[in-house]
Design a protein around this motif. Structure first.
Motif, PDB file in Angstrom:
ATOM      1  N   UNK A 112       0.832  -1.205   0.000  1.00 54.66           N
ATOM      2  CA  UNK A 112       0.000   0.000   0.000  1.00 54.66           C
ATOM      3  C   UNK A 112       0.868   1.258   0.000  1.00 54.66           C
ATOM      4  N   UNK A 113       2.004   1.199   0.701  1.00 57.04           N
ATOM      5  CA  UNK A 113       2.946   2.323   0.667  1.00 57.04           C
ATOM      6  C   UNK A 113       3.540   2.491  -0.732  1.00 57.04           C
ATOM      7  N   UNK A 114       3.856   1.361  -1.376  1.00 59.06           N
ATOM      8  CA  UNK A 114       4.389   1.409  -2.746  1.00 59.06           C
ATOM      9  C   UNK A 114       3.350   2.014  -3.699  1.00 59.06           C
ATOM     10  N   UNK A 115       2.121   1.565  -3.585  1.00 63.78           N
ATOM     11  CA  UNK A 115       1.045   2.065  -4.448  1.00 63.78           C
ATOM     12  C   UNK A 115       0.894   3.575  -4.299  1.00 63.78           C
ATOM     13  N   UNK A 116       0.953   4.058  -3.052  1.00 66.54           N
ATOM     14  CA  UNK A 116       0.833   5.497  -2.806  1.00 66.54           C
ATOM     15  C   UNK A 116       2.036   6.260  -3.366  1.00 66.54           C
ATOM     16  N   UNK A 117       3.243   5.728  -3.129  1.00 67.44           N
ATOM     17  CA  UNK A 117       4.471   6.398  -3.572  1.00 67.44           C
ATOM     18  C   UNK A 117       4.538   6.479  -5.095  1.00 67.44           C
ATOM     19  N   UNK A 118       4.120   5.402  -5.764  1.00 67.56           N
ATOM     20  CA  UNK A 118       4.207   5.359  -7.229  1.00 67.56           C
ATOM     21  C   UNK A 118       2.987   5.984  -7.899  1.00 67.56           C
ATOM     22  N   UNK A 119       2.042   6.438  -7.080  1.00 68.98           N
ATOM     23  CA  UNK A 119       0.852   7.168  -7.563  1.00 68.98           C
ATOM     24  C   UNK A 119       0.049   6.352  -8.565  1.00 68.98           C
ATOM     25  N   UNK A 120      -0.169   5.070  -8.219  1.00 65.08           N
ATOM     26  CA  UNK A 120      -0.977   4.193  -9.060  1.00 65.08           C
ATOM     27  C   UNK A 120      -2.460   4.483  -8.871  1.00 65.08           C
ATOM     28  N   UNK A 121      -3.227   4.172  -9.875  1.00 61.60           N
ATOM     29  CA  UNK A 121      -4.681   4.088  -9.752  1.00 61.60           C
ATOM     30  C   UNK A 121      -5.102   2.709 -10.258  1.00 61.60           C
ATOM     31  N   UNK A 122      -6.316   2.296  -9.919  1.00 61.63           N
ATOM     32  CA  UNK A 122      -6.843   0.985 -10.352  1.00 61.63           C
ATOM     33  C   UNK A 122      -5.978  -0.181  -9.893  1.00 61.63           C
ATOM     34  N   UNK A 123      -5.522  -0.113  -8.637  1.00 57.23           N
ATOM     35  CA  UNK A 123      -4.813  -1.242  -8.045  1.00 57.23           C
ATOM     36  C   UNK A 123      -5.124  -1.246  -6.555  1.00 57.23           C
ATOM     37  N   UNK A 124      -5.376  -2.440  -6.005  1.00 56.96           N
ATOM     38  CA  UNK A 124      -5.649  -2.522  -4.568  1.00 56.96           C
ATOM     39  C   UNK A 124      -5.137  -3.845  -4.012  1.00 56.96           C
ATOM     40  N   UNK A 125      -4.960  -3.869  -2.703  1.00 57.89           N
ATOM     41  CA  UNK A 125      -4.528  -5.076  -2.018  1.00 57.89           C
ATOM     42  C   UNK A 125      -5.702  -5.676  -1.256  1.00 57.89           C
ATOM     43  N   UNK A 126      -5.721  -6.996  -1.163  1.00 57.20           N
ATOM     44  CA  UNK A 126      -6.703  -7.667  -0.313  1.00 57.20           C
ATOM     45  C   UNK A 126      -5.983  -8.710   0.542  1.00 57.20           C
ATOM     46  N   UNK A 127      -6.411  -8.775   1.804  1.00 58.87           N
ATOM     47  CA  UNK A 127      -5.754  -9.625   2.790  1.00 58.87           C
ATOM     48  C   UNK A 127      -6.580 -10.872   3.038  1.00 58.87           C
ATOM     49  N   UNK A 128      -5.992 -12.034   2.781  1.00 59.03           N
ATOM     50  CA  UNK A 128      -6.701 -13.274   3.041  1.00 59.03           C
ATOM     51  C   UNK A 128      -6.124 -14.415   2.234  1.00 59.03           C
ATOM     52  N   UNK A 129      -6.857 -15.520   2.238  1.00 61.08           N
ATOM     53  CA  UNK A 129      -6.412 -16.724   1.536  1.00 61.08           C
ATOM     54  C   UNK A 129      -7.213 -16.901   0.255  1.00 61.08           C
ATOM     55  N   UNK A 130      -6.551 -17.440  -0.747  1.00 69.97           N
ATOM     56  CA  UNK A 130      -7.209 -17.663  -2.036  1.00 69.97           C
ATOM     57  C   UNK A 130      -8.421 -18.577  -1.886  1.00 69.97           C
ATOM     58  N   UNK A 131      -8.320 -19.554  -0.969  1.00 75.26           N
ATOM     59  CA  UNK A 131      -9.422 -20.500  -0.792  1.00 75.26           C
ATOM     60  C   UNK A 131     -10.697 -19.801  -0.332  1.00 75.26           C
ATOM     61  N   UNK A 132     -10.554 -18.701   0.407  1.00 74.10           N
ATOM     62  CA  UNK A 132     -11.717 -17.951   0.879  1.00 74.10           C
ATOM     63  C   UNK A 132     -12.205 -16.949  -0.166  1.00 74.10           C
TER      64      UNK A 132
END
Length: 240
Positions: A112-132
């Motif tokens: 999330x810090x990288x995304x903010x620093x690089x000034x991206x749009x249309x990208x997000x992180x999600x926390x969890x397991x692929x199975x869920x």
């Protein structure tokens, strides 16, 4: 940094892409953030500047040998870790909408810090397991493509990843190597999950003596509702 920067540009040029000054700066900023954060948490065992440029950044972009990313609009990176291959792909293909999925929140805070620093749009992180997340309606069968550099057998990876992609979409697995036995064992699982291997090619990694095998799986029909199975089962009991 100049030698690392030159290697980056050389590798991207060998992959028949053009890199702008802005994109070059984004890669350098990403590298600096990665190394700084790696001092306090384990993000990567590879820290040498040249090695990061080649073995993480250029390696992540090898997908262009197998897929035309200009024809893709949405991507999920499963088990993204420190952001590979998702962040380098986003830098070079900013039109893509990208989701970075990982089970460790500390890694996602870094991203999330990288995304903010690089000034991206249309990208997000999600926390969890692929199975869920593979069962959540806002993610299941919503993506043109799933990518993963995670280390697991192809049957297990396919159960994690194929549920995320639309019919007609692709799952691309980055493998350090893959045996004919692993391919054969995974073939039935991939078919059950709705997919079919359409390409399996090994490429030389530019600016190195390493190789990378890219396995491309096309999704032909919807994944049965029972998959992915509960957390932990795909790795302990791969579909056979």
């Amino acid at each position: 940094m100049n030698h690392g920067k030159d290697l980056l540009i050389q590798g991207i040029t060998e992959l028949k892409m053009n890199i702008s000054e802005k994109q070059t700066h984004q890669f350098i900023n990403y590298y600096e953030m990665l190394i700084e954060k790696n001092k306090v948490m384990n993000l990567t065992a590879i820290t040498d500047q040249d090695d990061v440029m080649v073995k993480h950044f250029i390696d992540s972009l090898l997908i262009v040998k197998s897929v035309d990313l200009m024809k893709i609009s949405s991507v999920i990176d499963v088990g993204t870790g420190a952001g590979f291959p998702g962040i380098p792909i986003k830098i070079m293909f900013p039109h893509l909408k990208i989701i970075l999925l990982d089970s460790l929140n500390k890694r996602l805070n870094f991203l999330n810090d990288v995304i903010a620093k690089l000034k991206f749009s249309d990208i997000e992180t999600i926390h969890g397991r692929a199975e869920d997340f593979g069962h959540k309606k806002e993610y299941r069968e919503k993506f043109d493509m799933c990518v993963s550099r995670a280390v697991a057998n192809l049957s297990t990876l396919s159960e994690y990843c194929i549920p995320f992609i639309k019919t007609g979409g692709m799952f691309v697995s980055y493998k350090s190597s893959i045996s004919s036995e692993e391919i054969a064992k995974s073939d039935r699982a991939i078919n059950i999950l709705g997919g079919k291997i359409i390409s399996q090619k090994t490429y030389d990694l530019p600016c190195s003596d390493m190789e990378r095998t890219m396995v491309v799986i096309e999704k032909n029909f919807q994944t049965p509702k029972k998959y992915p199975r509960k957390a932990g089962i795909p790795s302990k009991e791969p579909i056979e």
